[in-house]
Design an enzyme around this catalytic site. Structure first.
Site, PDB file in Angstrom:
ATOM      1  N   HIS A  65       4.027  10.331   1.162  1.00  0.00           N
ATOM      2  CA  HIS A  65       2.825   9.532   0.906  1.00  0.00           C
ATOM      3  C   HIS A  65       3.023   8.032   1.094  1.00  0.00           C
ATOM      4  CE1 HIS A  65       4.780   8.715  -2.936  1.00  0.00           C
ATOM      5  NE2 HIS A  65       3.930   7.736  -3.113  1.00  0.00           N
TER       6      HIS A  65
HETATM    7  C1  UD1 Z   1       0.156   4.904  -5.465  1.00  0.00           C
HETATM    8  C2  UD1 Z   1       1.192   3.842  -5.777  1.00  0.00           C
HETATM    9  C3  UD1 Z   1       2.574   4.365  -5.469  1.00  0.00           C
HETATM   10  C4  UD1 Z   1       2.828   5.706  -6.133  1.00  0.00           C
HETATM   11  C5  UD1 Z   1       1.712   6.670  -5.767  1.00  0.00           C
HETATM   12  C6  UD1 Z   1       1.866   8.013  -6.441  1.00  0.00           C
HETATM   13  C7  UD1 Z   1       0.469   1.499  -5.412  1.00  0.00           C
HETATM   14  C8  UD1 Z   1       0.546   0.337  -4.500  1.00  0.00           C
HETATM   15  N1  UD1 Z   1       0.999   2.648  -4.943  1.00  0.00           N
HETATM   16  O1  UD1 Z   1       0.188   5.142  -4.062  1.00  0.00           O
HETATM   17  O2  UD1 Z   1       3.532   3.445  -5.956  1.00  0.00           O
HETATM   18  O3  UD1 Z   1       4.065   6.223  -5.686  1.00  0.00           O
HETATM   19  O4  UD1 Z   1       0.473   6.078  -6.170  1.00  0.00           O
HETATM   20  O5  UD1 Z   1       0.976   8.962  -5.893  1.00  0.00           O
HETATM   21  O6  UD1 Z   1      -0.026   1.379  -6.504  1.00  0.00           O
HETATM   22  N2  UD1 Z   1      -6.757   8.947  -2.908  1.00  0.00           N
HETATM   23  C9  UD1 Z   1      -7.623   9.983  -3.140  1.00  0.00           C
HETATM   24  N3  UD1 Z   1      -7.749  10.439  -4.416  1.00  0.00           N
HETATM   25  C10 UD1 Z   1      -7.060   9.921  -5.477  1.00  0.00           C
HETATM   26  C11 UD1 Z   1      -6.174   8.861  -5.212  1.00  0.00           C
HETATM   27  C12 UD1 Z   1      -6.027   8.378  -3.933  1.00  0.00           C
HETATM   28  O7  UD1 Z   1      -8.272  10.489  -2.233  1.00  0.00           O
HETATM   29  O8  UD1 Z   1      -7.213  10.403  -6.607  1.00  0.00           O
HETATM   30  C13 UD1 Z   1      -6.569   8.471  -1.507  1.00  0.00           C
HETATM   31  C14 UD1 Z   1      -7.488   7.349  -1.103  1.00  0.00           C
HETATM   32  O9  UD1 Z   1      -7.787   7.504   0.247  1.00  0.00           O
HETATM   33  C15 UD1 Z   1      -6.607   6.123  -1.279  1.00  0.00           C
HETATM   34  C16 UD1 Z   1      -5.236   6.657  -0.897  1.00  0.00           C
HETATM   35  O10 UD1 Z   1      -5.234   8.009  -1.381  1.00  0.00           O
HETATM   36  O11 UD1 Z   1      -7.009   5.049  -0.493  1.00  0.00           O
HETATM   37  C17 UD1 Z   1      -4.091   5.893  -1.503  1.00  0.00           C
HETATM   38  O12 UD1 Z   1      -4.228   5.788  -2.934  1.00  0.00           O
HETATM   39  P1  UD1 Z   1      -3.607   4.508  -3.691  1.00  0.00           P
HETATM   40  O13 UD1 Z   1      -3.815   4.657  -5.139  1.00  0.00           O
HETATM   41  O14 UD1 Z   1      -4.072   3.250  -3.037  1.00  0.00           O
HETATM   42  O15 UD1 Z   1      -2.067   4.583  -3.353  1.00  0.00           O
HETATM   43  P2  UD1 Z   1      -1.046   5.807  -3.342  1.00  0.00           P
HETATM   44  O16 UD1 Z   1      -0.648   6.043  -1.926  1.00  0.00           O
HETATM   45  O17 UD1 Z   1      -1.547   6.981  -4.121  1.00  0.00           O
END
Ligand code: UD1
Length: 352
Positions: free
Chosen positions: A202
């Site tokens: 991820h």
């Molecule tokens: C975040 C953390 C990372 C951690 C990871 C665990 C930051 C910068 N990164 O990364 O340190 O290792 O969480 O999973 O804080 N999305 C969904 N549903 C959700 C959550 C996210 O669809 O419930 C999708 C969205 O398209 C979003 C993308 O995942 O834009 C990324 O989510 P985001 O919270 O920005 O970062 P992670 O990659 O999950």
């Protein structure tokens, strides 16, 4: 003592679970969820499976750019901190939710405790590296998981605020490992115990460059046993956008699973392929070999002890590394004995 825990993303719910359990009866423990993760299997499932009390506040900020997400959290957390007047704002790990809470609290002159302080990758391309460095320097109490983390804090002039408490993820892992011991394999994928690998991917550095993502997927597809890929929404979105087929060769694509299912699956797997920080360590604690698709790791002990191999380029070597002979057995416990949360909560009470 009133403690306001701020969480928002999946690994933080796992860390919150043992802390919530370790809170003494006379402490008032409030939980603020920023809403950074919001899908059921990325958020609510963790609260239910790990017996975490429902959050007292949920900001529902959702996804966005770093600035949008962190900014929305900052404004919301400022209101919550002002309203609740906590003795400690307790922040976890290294996500945007961690940084937002630390910034909100330090500007309002509320004491901050940082759980999992002192971890460093020294890779400034990682958003988590900025988050953890900035949070450590804003915090008043640094609850470090390992001696290596303590040493990093000392190098940055933060030794006086640091306490070695151990790793709270070890607490929860040992508890859940014992709870699921003997359960049949809890994966929907058609695989046999010991005859499959578990994979997660991820990190933006691996997912967001289509050529790199394609090379990683192609190499995982060539591993000699089925690989159950627990696909984070970010990975699914990016793969779909670039027309990269994830379910190819040995790869069986699955939804992300809850924590007990993850522990059950990893414990019965032949190995793990990941770029997650937590999962590298969980694999080590379950004594399952891990291959980490990153140039470095914060959990250096897993590599030093031979249970984790880092791979960052030339992914054609991946199948050979994943299928390497099992490392030498070890009973070393660099992450503590599973009582870190009690030590952390005691440190909060003593210094509150
Ligand atoms: C975040 C953390 C990372 C951690 C990871 C665990 C930051 C910068 N990164 O990364 O340190 O290792 O969480 O999973 O804080 N999305 C969904 N549903 C959700 C959550 C996210 O669809 O419930 C999708 C969205 O398209 C979003 C993308 O995942 O834009 C990324 O989510 P985001 O919270 O920005 O970062 P992670 O990659 O999950």
């Amino acid at each position: 003592m009133r403690i306001l825990s701020v969480v928002g993303a999946r690994p933080q719910f796992v860390k919150l679970a043992p802390i919530a359990k370790a809170m003494p009866g006379d402490a008032e423990h409030l939980i603020a969820h920023t809403g950074q993760h919001y899908d059921h299997n990325m958020s609510d499932a963790f609260f239910a499976d790990l017996g975490i009390p429902q959050p007292d506040f949920n900001l529902g900020v959702g996804s966005g750019t770093h600035g949008e997400q962190t900014g929305a959290m900052l404004a919301g957390l400022e209101r919550i901190i002002t309203e609740t007047v906590p003795d400690w704002v307790l922040v976890y790990g290294d996500t945007n939710s961690t940084l937002a809470a630390a910034l909100a609290a330090v500007k309002l002159h509320f004491p901050i405790a940082h759980l999992e302080a002192g971890l460093r990758s020294f890779n400034r391309r990682m958003p988590e590296e900025h988050n953890r460095v900035l949070t450590d320097h804003a915090a008043d109490l640094l609850l470090a998981p390992t001696q290596v983390a303590m040493d990093h804090l000392a190098c940055e002039g933060l030794a006086e605020r640091a306490v070695l408490v151990g790793d709270v993820m070890t607490d929860v892992l040992y508890r859940v490992r014992d709870e699921v011991a003997g359960n049949p394999l809890a994966l929907s994928a058609p695989v046999e115990p010991g005859e499959f690998y578990v994979a997660t991917l991820h990190r933006p550095d691996n997912t967001d460059d289509p050529a790199r993502l394609r090379a990683i997927v192609e190499s995982i597809a060539k591993v000699g046993k089925p690989v159950v890929l627990l696909a984070h929404p970010r990975l699914r979105n990016v793969a779909e956008r670039h027309g990269i087929e994830l379910g190819t060769g040995s790869i069986v694509v699955s939804e992300p699973v809850g924590y007990p299912q993850l522990v059950n699956a990893v414990a019965q797997s032949a190995g793990v392929i990941t770029d997650s920080g937590g999962l590298q360590k969980e694999a080590f604690l379950l004594r399952v070999p891990c291959t980490t698709l990153r140039p470095e790791t914060e959990w250096v002990e897993t590599v030093d002890l031979g249970w984790n191999v880092l791979l960052d380029k030339d992914f054609t070597a991946l199948p050979g590394i994943v299928e390497r002979p099992r490392p030498a057995a070890t009973d070393t416990s660099p992450y503590g004995e599973g009582r870190a949360a009690e030590t952390a909560v005691r440190a909060l009470a003593e210094r509150g």
